[in-house]
Design an enzyme around this catalytic site. Sequence first.
Site, PDB file in Angstrom:
ATOM      1  N   SER A   1       0.797  -1.225   0.000  1.00  0.00           N
ATOM      2  CA  SER A   1       0.000   0.000   0.000  1.00  0.00           C
ATOM      3  C   SER A   1       0.830   1.276   0.000  1.00  0.00           C
ATOM      4  O   SER A   1       1.577   1.509  -0.933  1.00  0.00           O
ATOM      5  CB  SER A   1      -0.952  -0.042   1.193  1.00  0.00           C
ATOM      6  N   HIS A   2       0.735   2.059   1.079  1.00  0.00           N
ATOM      7  CA  HIS A   2       1.389   3.375   1.119  1.00  0.00           C
ATOM      8  C   HIS A   2       2.854   3.273   1.544  1.00  0.00           C
ATOM      9  O   HIS A   2       3.535   4.287   1.593  1.00  0.00           O
ATOM     10  CB  HIS A   2       0.629   4.271   2.089  1.00  0.00           C
TER      11      HIS A   2
ATOM     12  N   ASP B   1      -2.795   6.265  -3.353  1.00  0.00           N
ATOM     13  CA  ASP B   1      -1.598   5.623  -2.791  1.00  0.00           C
ATOM     14  C   ASP B   1      -1.081   4.473  -3.650  1.00  0.00           C
ATOM     15  O   ASP B   1      -1.565   4.247  -4.766  1.00  0.00           O
ATOM     16  CB  ASP B   1      -1.890   5.137  -1.365  1.00  0.00           C
TER      17      ASP B   1
ATOM     18  N   ASP C   1      -1.445   1.243  -3.818  1.00  0.00           N
ATOM     19  CA  ASP C   1      -2.361   0.249  -4.384  1.00  0.00           C
ATOM     20  C   ASP C   1      -3.725   0.827  -4.755  1.00  0.00           C
ATOM     21  O   ASP C   1      -4.657   0.073  -5.071  1.00  0.00           O
ATOM     22  CB  ASP C   1      -2.528  -0.933  -3.416  1.00  0.00           C
TER      23      ASP C   1
ATOM     24  N   ASP D   1      -6.145   2.467  -3.108  1.00  0.00           N
ATOM     25  CA  ASP D   1      -7.363   2.486  -2.297  1.00  0.00           C
ATOM     26  C   ASP D   1      -7.515   3.752  -1.452  1.00  0.00           C
ATOM     27  O   ASP D   1      -8.575   4.008  -0.905  1.00  0.00           O
ATOM     28  CB  ASP D   1      -7.491   1.215  -1.431  1.00  0.00           C
ATOM     29  N   ARG D   2      -6.448   4.552  -1.345  1.00  0.00           N
ATOM     30  CA  ARG D   2      -6.556   5.794  -0.571  1.00  0.00           C
ATOM     31  C   ARG D   2      -6.746   6.991  -1.492  1.00  0.00           C
ATOM     32  O   ARG D   2      -6.393   6.936  -2.670  1.00  0.00           O
ATOM     33  CB  ARG D   2      -5.279   6.037   0.234  1.00  0.00           C
TER      34      ARG D   2
ATOM     35  N   LYS E   1     -11.659   0.029   0.314  1.00  0.00           N
ATOM     36  CA  LYS E   1     -11.708   1.467   0.112  1.00  0.00           C
ATOM     37  C   LYS E   1     -11.244   1.747  -1.309  1.00  0.00           C
ATOM     38  O   LYS E   1     -10.553   0.934  -1.904  1.00  0.00           O
ATOM     39  CB  LYS E   1     -10.885   2.213   1.153  1.00  0.00           C
TER      40      LYS E   1
HETATM   41  C1  VG1 Z   1      -3.254   1.965   8.373  1.00  0.00           C
HETATM   42  C2  VG1 Z   1      -4.432   2.894   8.569  1.00  0.00           C
HETATM   43  C3  VG1 Z   1      -5.732   2.129   8.446  1.00  0.00           C
HETATM   44  C4  VG1 Z   1      -5.773   1.418   7.081  1.00  0.00           C
HETATM   45  C5  VG1 Z   1      -4.532   0.559   6.919  1.00  0.00           C
HETATM   46  C6  VG1 Z   1      -4.458  -0.072   5.551  1.00  0.00           C
HETATM   47  O1  VG1 Z   1      -3.261   0.962   9.379  1.00  0.00           O
HETATM   48  O2  VG1 Z   1      -4.359   3.536   9.815  1.00  0.00           O
HETATM   49  O3  VG1 Z   1      -6.805   3.021   8.598  1.00  0.00           O
HETATM   50  O4  VG1 Z   1      -6.915   0.618   6.980  1.00  0.00           O
HETATM   51  O5  VG1 Z   1      -3.354   1.348   7.101  1.00  0.00           O
HETATM   52  O6  VG1 Z   1      -4.485   0.897   4.563  1.00  0.00           O
HETATM   53  P1  VG1 Z   1      -2.350   1.031  10.703  1.00  0.00           P
HETATM   54  O7  VG1 Z   1      -2.600  -0.236  11.432  1.00  0.00           O
HETATM   55  O8  VG1 Z   1      -0.946   1.223  10.235  1.00  0.00           O
HETATM   56  O9  VG1 Z   1      -2.814   2.243  11.442  1.00  0.00           O
HETATM   57  V1  VG1 Z   1      -3.678   0.620   3.108  1.00  0.00           V
HETATM   58  O10 VG1 Z   1      -4.085   1.812   2.070  1.00  0.00           O
HETATM   59  O11 VG1 Z   1      -2.089   0.692   3.733  1.00  0.00           O
HETATM   60  O12 VG1 Z   1      -3.986  -0.926   2.682  1.00  0.00           O
HETATM   61 CO    CO Z   2      -3.571   1.352   0.232  1.00  0.00          CO
END
Ligand code: VG1
Ligand code: CO
Length: 546
Positions: A113-114, A280, A282, A284-285, A379
């Site tokens: 992801s990010h 981001d 992948d 979804d953000r 998302k």
């Molecule tokens: C973070 C965010 C959470 C989100 C998750 C996955 O998790 O706070 O809201 O669902 O990333 O997003 P954490 O446990 O690091 O707070 V993504 O776009 O990284 O799949």
């Molecule tokens: Co993501």
Amino acid sequence: MNIKEINTKPFDDQRPGTSGLRKQVTVFQQPHYLENFVQSIFDCLEEKTGRTLVLGGDGRYYNRTAIQTILKMAAANGFGKVLVGAGGLLSTPAVSAVIRHHEAFGGIILSASHNPGGPDGDFGIKYNISNGGPAPEKLTEAIYARTCELSHYRVLQADDLELDQLGEQSLGNMTVEVIDPVKDYAELMTHLFDFGRIKALFDSGLFQMVFDAMHAITGPYAKEILENQLGAAAGTVINGEPLEDFGGGHPDPNLAHATELVERLNQSGPHAPNFGAASDGDGDRNMVLGRRFFVTPSDSLAILAANVHRLPGYPQGLAGVARSMPTSMAVDRVAERLGVDCYETPTGWKFFGNLLDNRKINLCGEESFGTGSDHVREKDGLWAVLFWLNLIAMRQQSVEDIVREHWCLYGRNYYTRHDYEAVEQDSADSLMKNLRAKITELAGQSFGEYEVQLADDFQYTDPVDKSVSEQQGIRILFTNGARIVYRLSGTGTQGATLRVYIERFEPEASLHDLDTQATLAQLIKMADEIAGIKQFTGRDAPTVIT
Ligand code: VG1
Ligand code: CO
């Protein structure tokens, strides 16, 4: 078919976090590491024989290698077919859309992801079930348990497949179909939004937008939908080429990391863009910007909830809404006014699945730049951007005017998140332990004008399957509607990340123009005093403020 059973030993660190298994690339490159996790997923799936799996990733370093391995393992484990995005690419929301559209058995998403990518960056893997959404905790825990006892995995001995040409090919007894990664997703969007109206907005020549794909997966989706289908000017999508290392950047759409976009939106003069957005790694953000104006993700969720009835894809309006616990309470006010339920869930999209499947909600979101609806079970970054475009086209107002009007009607929830990244795991654990021990004595205490109404360690009982998730973050609620929330991240790969979420409600319209950090200063100070952040972490300031 030449299937080989390979002997292996368990790794002790394969418990999925908030969103799948996320580790540094070098960890995934250890012999058997990826294979062990994939075999553990497959071992937990009953009735997979002959069924269809969806497979794709955000294109980061190691994506192509992992895809080839997973295909050969899927063939050796009895799947009938795998739908794989061309080049091994599929955004997270697109995987969800493809699973649902083709009624597939499930899907595997390769992404961190990010988190940054490249040989020194991170990689990740996540399993999604047949509703298109992340595996629920029950399944991720079963997968973890399996990783702890695994002794062998199955893999087909075959050459790598060519994955850049669309079409079907055989792999052992299994069919691999390479699909256009954008097509199903783009088609779905046309049913949700008024494309004609958005096109007219771009055609007017009075409206300009910039979309920053951050060299991640959304580039091809945004180019097709925004530029090709909706007529946005060529060049609207910047950094649109997915790169294995995201161009060295950090593919996280926020003010700290999407700097090029922020600069563009801060320009003055007649040619400054009216609207900016980013997504981001992948896809979804999303981050949404007006001219010199930032929309907090929590406000965005509230505004989408208040306006969803205006969109063609949601004729029934808001059925109910959910937000993760740390997300600001702005959306609660919208739900209250509309007389619909508002659910508070633990962090992570997997907790929205049951609510969406059972039509208790049709919209949900998180403060971490994530919003989505019942069109998929993830998302969806580009979806949120199209929602905003549709809203702007319909209301003929600027982003800033839409947000300000919303605050006037509902009041403003000033909100910030402070992240302390790469803290020593032991220090972070001690901080949380100490805080947990303090919770009961906090109720009724006053800190200046702030009186504690409730302090607890958030626990969630799923209203559908009644499963219970404990220790989901410590929250302190004050009688005037302010909150402080603390939790440790479940997506980081180095040490621990402490997240502190702070908000305060301001009903008075004349006070809606304050600086967020300044107006939350007292609460920020209290957050440190109550938890001993400086004392435990040794840090004077957060690493990232969003
Ligand atoms: C973070 C965010 C959470 C989100 C998750 C996955 O998790 O706070 O809201 O669902 O990333 O997003 P954490 O446990 O690091 O707070 V993504 O776009 O990284 O799949
Ligand atoms: Co993501």
